[in-house]
Motif scaffolding. Structure first.
Motif, PDB file in Angstrom:
ATOM      1  N   GLN A 107      10.425 -19.856 -23.722  1.00  0.00           N
ATOM      2  CA  GLN A 107      10.403 -19.131 -22.440  1.00  0.00           C
ATOM      3  C   GLN A 107      11.045 -17.771 -22.672  1.00  0.00           C
ATOM      4  OE1 GLN A 107       9.744 -19.623 -19.087  1.00  0.00           O
ATOM      5  NE2 GLN A 107      10.993 -17.975 -18.296  1.00  0.00           N
ATOM      6  N   THR A 111      16.157 -10.926 -19.613  1.00  0.00           N
ATOM      7  CA  THR A 111      17.496 -10.979 -20.204  1.00  0.00           C
ATOM      8  C   THR A 111      17.607 -12.103 -21.233  1.00  0.00           C
ATOM      9  OG1 THR A 111      18.356 -10.200 -18.081  1.00  0.00           O
ATOM     10  CG2 THR A 111      19.965 -11.077 -19.656  1.00  0.00           C
ATOM     11  N   LEU A 112      17.197 -13.291 -20.823  1.00  0.00           N
ATOM     12  CA  LEU A 112      17.390 -14.474 -21.670  1.00  0.00           C
ATOM     13  C   LEU A 112      16.062 -15.000 -22.225  1.00  0.00           C
ATOM     14  CD1 LEU A 112      19.997 -16.429 -19.484  1.00  0.00           C
ATOM     15  CD2 LEU A 112      20.434 -14.954 -21.457  1.00  0.00           C
ATOM     16  N   VAL A 155      14.592 -18.538 -24.257  1.00  0.00           N
ATOM     17  CA  VAL A 155      14.894 -19.892 -24.730  1.00  0.00           C
ATOM     18  C   VAL A 155      13.965 -20.207 -25.901  1.00  0.00           C
ATOM     19  CG1 VAL A 155      15.039 -22.339 -24.107  1.00  0.00           C
ATOM     20  CG2 VAL A 155      15.592 -20.589 -22.411  1.00  0.00           C
ATOM     21  N   THR A 166      19.578 -20.457 -26.683  1.00  0.00           N
ATOM     22  CA  THR A 166      19.452 -19.424 -25.661  1.00  0.00           C
ATOM     23  C   THR A 166      19.857 -18.095 -26.283  1.00  0.00           C
ATOM     24  OG1 THR A 166      20.152 -21.072 -24.025  1.00  0.00           O
ATOM     25  CG2 THR A 166      20.109 -18.787 -23.303  1.00  0.00           C
TER      26      THR A 166
END
Lengths: 133, 133, 133, 133
Positions: free
Chosen positions: C100, C104-105, C107, C127
């Motif tokens: 994903q 910002t993040l 996974v 993450t």
């Protein structure tokens, strides 16, 4: 600070469904308890791991929120939890504590105790994100 | 195999409280769903992370149990879950799959989808232990 | 894209120290291998868990970076890894895949295989965070 | 007890390669340090996450081993680690502590500090398994 958390807590339908109670709010630390009921069990009749997880996730999220600006909301990015002892107790007590507070991310430690608050049943580490509105 | 899992599932008070349903049981894979209700929300009105976590933990545990001997019970040792998208959906669908099955420990992957079963909302990795009776 | 990752990889002193090799770079997926040596062992003479972890963390980080803007750098926020089989092999092959990708993040899922790339030894979920310069 | 751990530590080729040093062994707690070197960096010139992870995994494993019977060996089942601050320091200090010790599984907390032992850089939770010989 308590009011901010309490208002949000009362909007969590799941906390009501679980019979969870907001016990304490301090800067960087929140405590939530949950009374045993047959509605909360796993197949052996003890608290389901999901109950401990739900209340300690909420405790960690709110602990993070106490250190965020007023216009911020908190969301769980991820967490990991170890179940160390079977949750054979009449009440779970969950404590969320901020370990590291950043502008975007906050890392929390979560503890789930039995009703005496002496036996540590589960231990969580959670990453929370601040969303500004 | 379905009967063994179904009997255990029906003893989980929490699954009834959440309105969860056992959809499917195969060797090494179990599917559980949960209909949206205001009783299951977090503060923004979507599914609480604890609901997704509870049903996918059960799905992983039962997936592990399908590969364990008849006299075994399963317990969650630990899990980690990432919440990737907000759970804005009318139904959660959780799938637990065995990744590695050992004599003592079983490692499972858990997936939580929206009602279309196309959008992956959360991803779990869980370690389960077999207890012999 | 390969050049961007390769340049960064070559600046990682640890990858050189471990004898790690950047095998493949695609959008959202990176593969890194590491030849066995007695310099990389734990007490039983197999690969130390830290070696598998180091190369699959790098693979996940770079997989995330392939989907980030040119002025972004990547940092590991956290990861969890399960060690499923002892790393008795003459080469570790680590694959990082984006599950994903957000602003910002990101996974990622990480896989560590033996030299045949058939036996899954370890499984990571990581993450990553994007830092803009 | 120190001798048992020291002997095993000295057989870990990776610890030598990283320049890691066994600082302290107590019942349920082990401390390992690692001096900075350009051989241990990630792309920005600080300690690679894999170095901190490797030494704190060893510290947790050995902390668990101090509470296991003499004929037991320890293996990492899984761990999760959060990287909270960039590892800009001339020395990493890793501490592994037993949180819960069981017959089969042991849960440990791992801490990685900078050289002053005051700034917490990373936090691990690890599950270890005892293998009897």
């Amino acid at each position: 600070m308590y009011d901010r958390i309490k208002k949000s807590f009362d909007r969590q339908g799941l906390m009501k469904t679980l019979g969870a109670e907001l016990l304490n709010v301090e800067k960087g630390q929140v405590k939530i308890s949950c009374q045993f009921s047959e509605k909360l069990t796993q197949q052996h009749g003890f608290f389901h791991a999901g109950v401990a997880t739900s209340i300690v996730d909420s405790a960690c999220g709110y602990a993070a929120l106490t250190l965020m600006p007023e216009n911020a909301e908190v969301l769980s990015v991820e967490f990991k939890i170890n179940f160390m002892k079977p949750a054979k107790t009449d009440k779970l007590i969950a404590i969320g504590k901020v370990l590291q507070s950043g502008k975007t991310l906050t890392v929390c430690e979560g503890y789930v105790y039995d009703s005496s608050e002496e036996k540590l049943l589960s231990k969580m580490t959670a990453t929370m994100i601040s969303i500004l509105y």
